[in-house]
Scaffold this motif. Structure first.
Motif, PDB file in Angstrom:
ATOM      1  N   ARG A 193      -7.178   2.026  -8.611  1.00  0.00           N
ATOM      2  CA  ARG A 193      -6.138   2.272  -7.447  1.00  0.00           C
ATOM      3  C   ARG A 193      -5.249   1.266  -7.361  1.00  0.00           C
ATOM      4  NH1 ARG A 193      -9.477   5.157  -2.910  1.00  0.00           N
ATOM      5  NH2 ARG A 193      -7.508   5.301  -1.852  1.00  0.00           N
ATOM      6  N   LEU A 194      -5.894  -0.029  -6.985  1.00  0.00           N
ATOM      7  CA  LEU A 194      -5.045  -1.087  -6.613  1.00  0.00           C
ATOM      8  C   LEU A 194      -4.002  -1.510  -7.704  1.00  0.00           C
ATOM      9  CD1 LEU A 194      -4.197  -3.388  -4.727  1.00  0.00           C
ATOM     10  CD2 LEU A 194      -5.812  -4.940  -6.070  1.00  0.00           C
ATOM     11  N   ASP A 219      -2.332   8.033  -6.778  1.00  0.00           N
ATOM     12  CA  ASP A 219      -3.349   7.503  -5.944  1.00  0.00           C
ATOM     13  C   ASP A 219      -4.294   8.831  -5.826  1.00  0.00           C
ATOM     14  OD1 ASP A 219      -4.197   5.015  -4.743  1.00  0.00           O
ATOM     15  OD2 ASP A 219      -4.485   6.200  -2.910  1.00  0.00           O
ATOM     16  N   ARG A 220      -3.581   9.852  -5.443  1.00  0.00           N
ATOM     17  CA  ARG A 220      -4.454  11.059  -5.224  1.00  0.00           C
ATOM     18  C   ARG A 220      -5.194  11.457  -6.498  1.00  0.00           C
ATOM     19  NH1 ARG A 220      -0.541  14.146  -2.567  1.00  0.00           N
ATOM     20  NH2 ARG A 220      -0.648  15.667  -4.543  1.00  0.00           N
ATOM     21  N   VAL A 271      -7.961   9.451  -6.802  1.00  0.00           N
ATOM     22  CA  VAL A 271      -9.316   9.882  -5.902  1.00  0.00           C
ATOM     23  C   VAL A 271      -9.899  11.053  -6.294  1.00  0.00           C
ATOM     24  CG1 VAL A 271      -9.487  10.740  -3.700  1.00  0.00           C
ATOM     25  CG2 VAL A 271      -8.004   8.559  -3.870  1.00  0.00           C
ATOM     26  N   GLU A 316      -3.182   0.468 -10.527  1.00  0.00           N
ATOM     27  CA  GLU A 316      -2.340   1.546 -10.732  1.00  0.00           C
ATOM     28  C   GLU A 316      -1.232   1.896  -9.983  1.00  0.00           C
ATOM     29  OE1 GLU A 316      -3.289   4.226 -13.885  1.00  0.00           O
ATOM     30  OE2 GLU A 316      -5.538   4.011 -13.746  1.00  0.00           O
ATOM     31  N   ARG A 317      -1.487   1.622  -8.686  1.00  0.00           N
ATOM     32  CA  ARG A 317      -0.358   1.882  -7.945  1.00  0.00           C
ATOM     33  C   ARG A 317       0.845   1.001  -8.022  1.00  0.00           C
ATOM     34  NH1 ARG A 317      -2.425  -0.038  -2.545  1.00  0.00           N
ATOM     35  NH2 ARG A 317      -4.204   1.130  -2.849  1.00  0.00           N
ATOM     36  N   GLN A 327       3.450   6.782  -6.467  1.00  0.00           N
ATOM     37  CA  GLN A 327       2.230   5.998  -5.858  1.00  0.00           C
ATOM     38  C   GLN A 327       1.508   7.085  -5.388  1.00  0.00           C
ATOM     39  OE1 GLN A 327       4.309   2.762  -3.847  1.00  0.00           O
ATOM     40  NE2 GLN A 327       3.416   1.356  -5.342  1.00  0.00           N
ATOM     41  N   GLU A 328       1.954   7.824  -4.354  1.00  0.00           N
ATOM     42  CA  GLU A 328       0.985   8.803  -3.644  1.00  0.00           C
ATOM     43  C   GLU A 328       0.204   9.803  -4.766  1.00  0.00           C
ATOM     44  OE1 GLU A 328      -0.706  10.942  -0.794  1.00  0.00           O
ATOM     45  OE2 GLU A 328       0.224   8.861  -0.690  1.00  0.00           O
TER      46      GLU A 328
END
Lengths: 253, 253
Positions: free
Chosen positions: B108-109, B220-221, B224, B111-112, B216-217
């Motif tokens: 996540r870090l 990230d989702r 998740v 790929e953001r 990014q949002e």
DNA sequence: CACCCACTGAATGTACACAACATTGAGGCG
DNA sequence: CGCCTCAATGTTGTGTACATTCAGTGGGTG
């Protein structure tokens, strides 16, 4: 061929390196030892960017077979510390300005996360151990052992990262630190480009307060300082013939 | 010894793998080919976590010498996809729950940041190429080629990362994708754990708007969601004897 | 005079043989 | 009966010889 033995001033400091280096459990096999030797040489700036690492020479110097040398070189290649082209051997990378900025940017990204996790996991004991490490770094520099100072400066960042218990990010940082060392070697300005140990002490202090954002802020500024001390404006590093004539010999990537 | 040849059902798909896999310029030497073969097998879930990779067997199966096998295994070990202990050989990693969360967190870090840089560097052409890739992924899944679908799903993330021109983070992601594939193999729940291609289409759409934070949002989702589909609560994966009796045979790390 | 091509030397890629180490099973001992 | 020892076996670590590739060089030719 045997006459080339004295060409390179690399001394192999048997026990010393295995103690000083962070790499711990991998020194069991011979290639691990050689890997650490080359890494230490890079961190100490005894090996410069662009140097060709010939297998025969290394095997002569360290009295091991080419098999062992190849393994060590392969590992360094995977760390993106040396560049290996098929049939063309291994050379230490020469990051251009773009690549240098990229690496330093990734360091900021990763160390920001690492210091966050380290702050949350830190104990008074671990911070004290870290402080001792920085003091040793400071003493080395005072004794004019610049090379050792440089290596210990990198050690600080790695030891700090070890507090976080994030082995994935730690392994990335272990690649980034030598890469940064090579960048410093290429683009350093006349004034000192060491991590200032004062900033290292500051970082420890902030961590001990437990304030994550503040710690991230201090670490980020610390890394920006390193970048600012470099001369990334014009590509060549002053006085380095290799850089000056890079376009002649090998137009890298 | 020769009778063991048929033991493993790995077929070596000469030209196919070099086309499908993202690894491009490294297939020149034999060990690069073998490296890609094993990687593809992991991405397709034809190789499971915990499998011992014996050098003799691999050299028989792929008709290469142990020298080549060793190089390939060493590279996989450096990617933290196999675990190599001195004198004890290589086994495919079996990330425990803690490690799984760590790897997904690092993804996540990273790929953001990657999607941020990709969004800034994307062009209509590159996004179209990416869309074709996702469509091919969707078609593979519709044809019940789950394995290929899985691999192409990873390919999407890597191709996306390639848009960013950040080769450092790209190389990290190339390690994280196979690791994630192994995590999925260990902790998947009965309902499908594939990246939903719809989300992949969504990501492309958001990137084309140029809105970095939104991209990014969404990414990230997306990550998740992958994590949520896993059963990281209880350690063992259902029906897997290896996991069920892991504490008996080898108490890993 | 410049360009091209075969040749040569050096460096790397690969295979194999042997050595060192780990694992396992049987046998003896307490 | 259980535990320990030790030898047999399989697996990995290392060294070396040979094959292959590439870069530099020299001669020949347009």
């Amino acid at each position: 061929m045997a006459s080339k033995l004295k060409k390179n001033p690399i001394t192999l400091k048997e026990s010393d390196s295995s103690v000083s280096s962070i790499e711990d459990a991998m020194s069991k096999t011979q290639d691990g030892r050689l890997y650490n030797e080359i890494l230490d040489a890079i961190l100490d700036h005894r090996l410069s960017p662009g140097v060709k690492l010939k297998e025969d020479e290394l095997s002569s110097i360290f009295s091991v077979s080419r098999t062992v040398v190849r393994r060590a070189l392969l590992r360094l290649a995977h760390d993106r510390i040396v560049d290996m082209q098929p049939n063309r051997g291994a050379t230490i990378i020469r990051p251009d300005v773009y690549k240098a900025r990229e690496i330093l940017g990734v360091r900021r990204l990763i160390e920001r996360e690492l210091i966050k996790e380290a702050t949350l996991a830190a104990t008074p004991e671990s911070l004290n151990a870290l402080k001792l490490c920085v003091e040793s770094e400071r003493d080395q520099v005072r004794r004019q052992h610049i090379g050792s100072g440089l290596r210990l400066s990198g050690d600080f960042h790695i030891r700090l990262a070890q507090l976080s218990n994030n082995s994935t990010l730690l392994s990335y940082l272990k690649e980034l630190v030598p890469q940064t060392s090579l960048i410093i070697a290429m683009y350093q300005t006349p004034h000192h480009t060491l991590c200032s140990h004062q900033e290292h002490f500051d970082i420890i202090d902030v961590i001990s307060t437990g304030d994550v954002s503040a710690a991230q802020e201090v670490m980020d500024r610390h890394l920006v300082h390193i970048e600012e001390k470099l001369d990334l404006g014009n590509e060549r590093s002053p006085g380095d013939l290799f850089s000056a004539f890079a376009h002649v010999k090998n137009e890298v990537e």
